[in-house]
Every structure is written in structure tokens, then in C-alpha cells.
Design an enzyme around this catalytic site. Structure first.
Site, PDB file in Angstrom:
ATOM      1  N   ASP A 253       1.843  -0.374  -0.887  1.00  0.00           N
ATOM      2  CA  ASP A 253       1.696   0.446  -2.086  1.00  0.00           C
ATOM      3  C   ASP A 253       0.280   1.022  -2.147  1.00  0.00           C
ATOM      4  O   ASP A 253      -0.679   0.393  -1.666  1.00  0.00           O
ATOM      5  CB  ASP A 253       1.975  -0.395  -3.338  1.00  0.00           C
ATOM      6  CG  ASP A 253       2.136   0.465  -4.577  1.00  0.00           C
ATOM      7  OD1 ASP A 253       2.383   1.681  -4.422  1.00  0.00           O
ATOM      8  OD2 ASP A 253       2.018  -0.066  -5.687  1.00  0.00           O
ATOM      9  N   ASN A 301      12.728   5.688  -4.655  1.00  0.00           N
ATOM     10  CA  ASN A 301      11.784   6.740  -4.262  1.00  0.00           C
ATOM     11  C   ASN A 301      12.442   8.095  -4.047  1.00  0.00           C
ATOM     12  O   ASN A 301      11.750   9.116  -3.979  1.00  0.00           O
ATOM     13  CB  ASN A 301      11.039   6.331  -2.982  1.00  0.00           C
ATOM     14  CG  ASN A 301      10.088   5.173  -3.209  1.00  0.00           C
ATOM     15  OD1 ASN A 301       9.874   4.343  -2.328  1.00  0.00           O
ATOM     16  ND2 ASN A 301       9.491   5.090  -4.395  1.00  0.00           N
TER      17      ASN A 301
END
Length: 475
Positions: A253, A301
Site C-alpha cells: 500500500d 480496485n
């Protein structure tokens, strides 16, 4: 008037001088011809002999098959140029054997036609620049192909010889003592013949059982040797091999924030994050970690901005090839885990297929890349699979256990679940990643973006896991 007179007189003098020189040269040539005729009284005889020889030669050619040899125009008119173009000299001394049909043999005819063909081929080759350049190249390619094929055969032969020696040595050392006492003695009695088939069956079963025991014994010895070697190994982190985590899971991340902060746009951060994955896998492998699972792209996503999603797919398509090259060098087997594959572009699917197929034989390290993955979706798919098997009566509902569900997970090829989960960017959440597998995993949250992580950071996490964490599994 004076100028014209002088000019005319000069021209007259030049013309007279030229006329005198021409007459003198003519007289000289006539004198030479008379002298030559006088000195060569048999010149006419030689000329007649020459034409007679040529007539005999063309009479010989007329009796042959002309479909194989094409003569240029003028060759049949006793032209010297035509004969020399065909590669045949008009002199009777060189081809005296052609004049007499009785002394001509098939070998002589073959030699004659071969010489004509070779001469014309040489003329064609030397007069063509393309042939002059291409023929050496083709010859070089053929020589290289032959030499390479020969070396490949020699290597294969040597490998087969070594394999045959090892196989013979193993069979002679292990199977021979077992087979020798069981062989029946030569006897012509009917009872011996009747009992030979059950003895053979018993012998076969004994040999197979012995080989299985021998293979398991060899595997156990190999595992002991590897364990001893691993115990003697000291890694860079200084942690004992028995305390190093076997399986690490990483939530990569912070790529977007890193790209905006350093370059001004998010896409560049994803490129740097992809490069960092190759380095991180190398660090894990050098520390004795066996499995690495990374969260590359979740099913959630797909809801991002379409331009960012397209950029991410381009990165995946490109770095599939780079990861494949590095994985083959280091013996890394790559597996791509997906719960929703219908949204993945075709070029990315082709790259994933090549990546997984080419590294399927590697066994030094396993890297799982979670692409279009969701933990809930994985559990849901496993439950659907179990329900389908129950409806088809392949299994009973009461036989469904945790082990049965684990077999239907995408990580069923892994020996162990993740011992350690690392998340970068400072966020403290799981984000739907390996929900079933990380039930008892140790979790570390690092306050740095994924492209900023270094090998030193990984060493500190491993040291902290080995020294400060105690895994009791509820005990």
C-alpha cells in the site's frame, strides 16, 4: 587573302603527308602478307583441317540430346565466342576424344556435361552480387546449425549416460539382494511350473514395496540433511533458521501517495512499487523464507478511476516478463491468485499464463501474486464448490471440515498459512486480504510507503517476530 592561301597550303601539306603514310602502311601490310604466305605454304591445309575438325565436333553434338545443353546463337556457325561461352575450346587437341564416336564412353559424356554446368554456374554466381553475398551467409548458417546440433546431442548423451549409471547403481545396490533369494531354482517338474506365476506376483509386490520404503527413506534422509544445513546457516538478520517465518504476506500500500509526493502524479509510484516487488522477493529468499504472498490488486480496485486502472494493467503486462526472467534465475515459482478473472485484460492474461507456466518447475521459492482478488470472494467460491459437491453426492454435508474448506482455497498449494502479515503506508486494516488464511498471523504495520521499504526494514521485522512475538494459537 594571305591567310586563306597559307591555310589551304597547310591543309594540302597535311593531306599529302597523310596519304603517303597510308600508302606506306598498305604496302607494308601487303609485304607482310606475302611473306607470311611464303613462309607458311601449308596455311590452306591447316585452315581446311580446322573446319573439318569443327564439322566432326558438331556432328557429334547433333547425335546427342540437346535438351540438357543450350548453346548460344552463333555456336553452330564455328564461332569462337559461342564455343568459349559454352565452356568448350574449339581446338581439336583438347577434345580429340569427342571426334571419334566409337571411343566415347558414358563417363566421358557425364564429365563433358558436368563441366558445362559447373562453368555456367560459376559465371552466373560471379556475375550476381546478391549470390556473392548470400552464399557465404547460408554456408555459415548451415555450419553453425550442424555444430550446435552435434553439441546438443553430445550433452544429451552424457546426461543419459550419467542417469543410466545412477539408475544401475541404485538398482544393483538395493534391489539385487532382495531379488536373488527369491528366484526359483531351475526344475523341470510340473509343480515348479505351476507355482511360478504366484511367485512372480509375490516377487513383484515385494520389489515395489521395497522401492517405496527406499524412496521414503531417501526423502527422510534428504530432509534431515537440509534441516542440518539450515540449522548451520546464519542469515543476515541473525535469527535462527527455526524462528524465521516460513510464509510472509504483504499488503503493498502507498504507491499512489508516494508517486504524488515524489513525482507529482500517481502512476509513477506504481512503477516504482513494481520494481520494489522484485527486490523484496530476493530479500525474502536470502533470509530462508519459503513463501511470499503479495496483494497487488483487489476486486475493489476496479472501482478506481479508469485511467489509473488502465495504467495499472499496463504495468502488470510489462512486469510479468521482468518477474518471469528474475524468477527463472532464482528458481522462484510464481502463482497468480484471482477470484474474479473476467475483468482482467487479455494481454495481462497472456502474460500471467506465460509467467506461471514457465516457472512451474521451480521449487526454491513460491511467490503468490493476488491480482483481482478478494478474501470474501475466495471463501464464497469455496463454499459454492462444496455445495455443488454435496448436491452431486460426492461428499456428505457432515464431512465438511476446515481442512475440506482449506483444500478449496487458492493457497492450497502452500504448506503453511502466513506466519507474518506486513502492511505499509501506516494504514491499520486488512482490506479483504487472505481472510481465511491469516486467522493466527502476526501483523506488522509500517509507517512508510511501499516503494520506500528497504532490506533493513525487513530484517527488523523478522528480528521482532523471532524475539518478541510468541505464537500460542489460543493455548
Amino acid at each position: 587573302l594571305i591567310y586563306n592561301c597559307v591555310r589551304k597550303s597547310h591543309f594540302t601539306m597535311i593531306s599529302a603527308q597523310h596519304f603517303k603514310q597510308t600508302v606506306a602502311a598498305k604496302h607494308e601490310s601487303i609485304h607482310d602478307e606475302k611473306l607470311e604466305i611464303r613462309n607458311n605454304e601449308d596455311a590452306s591445309l591447316k585452315v581446311n583441317q580446322y573446319y573439318n575438325e569443327n564439322d566432326a565436333f558438331y556432328e557429334f553434338l547433333s547425335n546427342m540430346d540437346r535438351s540438357n545443353v543450350s548453346f548460344p546463337r552463333g555456336a553452330q556457325d564455328n564461332s569462337y565466342a559461342g564455343l568459349s561461352y559454352c565452356g568448350v575450346s574449339p581446338t581439336i587437341e583438347k577434345h580429340n576424344w569427342l571426334n571419334n564416336n566409337k571411343t566415347r564412353t558414358p563417363w566421358e559424356s557425364l564429365r563433358f556435361y558436368t563441366s558445362i554446368f559447373l562453368r555456367r554456374a560459376a559465371v552466373t554466381y560471379l556475375s550476381s552480387p546478391i549470390l556473392l553475398a548470400s552464399l557465404p551467409l547460408l554456408v555459415g548458417l548451415l555450419i553453425g546449425w550442424f555444430v550446435g546440433r552435434r553439441q546438443h546431442r553430445m550433452v544429451n548423451r552424457s546426461q543419459h549416460k550419467l542417469l543410466g549409471r545412477n539408475t544401475r547403481a541404485r538398482s544393483s545396490s538395493s534391489v539385487a539382494p532382495l531379488i536373488t533369494p527369491s528366484l526359483p531354482e531351475k526344475n523341470d517338474n510340473a509343480s515348479t511350473k505351476a507355482n511360478s506365476s504366484p511367485r512372480k506376483k509375490n516377487l513383484t509386490s515385494l520389489v515395489l514395496s521395497f522401492l517405496k520404503e527406499q524412496s521414503t527413506h531417501d526423502d527422510s534422509n534428504r530432509n534431515k540433511i537440509l534441516q542440518e544445513e539450515s540449522e548451520e546457516t546464519i542469515y543476515e538478520s541473525g535469527v535462527h533458521p527455526s524462528k524465521v517465518p516460513r510464509h510472509i504476506a504483504v499488503i503493498m500500500d502507498g504507491n499512489r501517495r508516494y508517486g504524488k509526493k515524489r513525482y507529482g502524479f500517481a502512476t509513477r509510484g506504481h512503477w516504482d512499487g513494481s520494481k520494489k516487488l522484485v527486490d523484496f522477493a530476493q530479500w525474502c529468499q536470502s533470509e530462508g523464507i519459503q513463501i511470499l504472498s503479495v496483494y497487488a490488486f483487489s476486486t475493489e480496485n476496479w472501482n478506481r478511476d479508469p485511467s489509473e486502472v488502465i495504467a495499472l494493467m499496463k504495468i502488470f503486462a510489462k512486469y510479468c516478463e521482468e518477474i518471469r526472467v528474475q524468477a527463472l534465475k532464482r528458481g522462484i515459482r510464481v502463482r497468480v491468485l484471482s477470484t474474479e478473472t473476467h475483468q482482467i485484460p487479455n494481454d495481462v492474461k497472456l502474460g500471467i499464463k506465460k509467467l506461471t507456466e514457465d516457472t512451474a518447475h521451480c521449487d526454491s521459492f513460491i511467490m503468490n501474486i493476488c491480482l483481482s482478488y478478494g478474501g470474501r470472494g475466495e471463501i464464497l467460491n469455496a463454499c459454492k464448490s462444496i455445495v455443488a459437491d454435496v448436491e452431486q453426492k460426492k461428499i456428505r454435508a457432515r464431512d465438511v471440515t476446515e481442512a475440506e474448506i482449506g483444500k478449496r482455497m487458492l493457497t492450497s498449494h502452500c504448506d503453511v498459512d502466513p506466519d507474518l502479515v506486513i502492511r505499509t503506508s501506516g494504514e491499520m486494516r486488512i482490506s479483504n486480504f487472505l481472510l481465511w488464511q491469516i486467522a493466527y498471523s502476526e501483523i506488522y504495520f509500517l509507517d512508510m510507503q511501499w516503494p520506500e521499504i528497504t532490506k533493513k526494514d525487513l530484517m527488523q521485522v523478522i528480528q521482532n517476530y523471532a524475539q518478541e512475538r510468541q505464537r500460542r494459537y489460543g493455548k
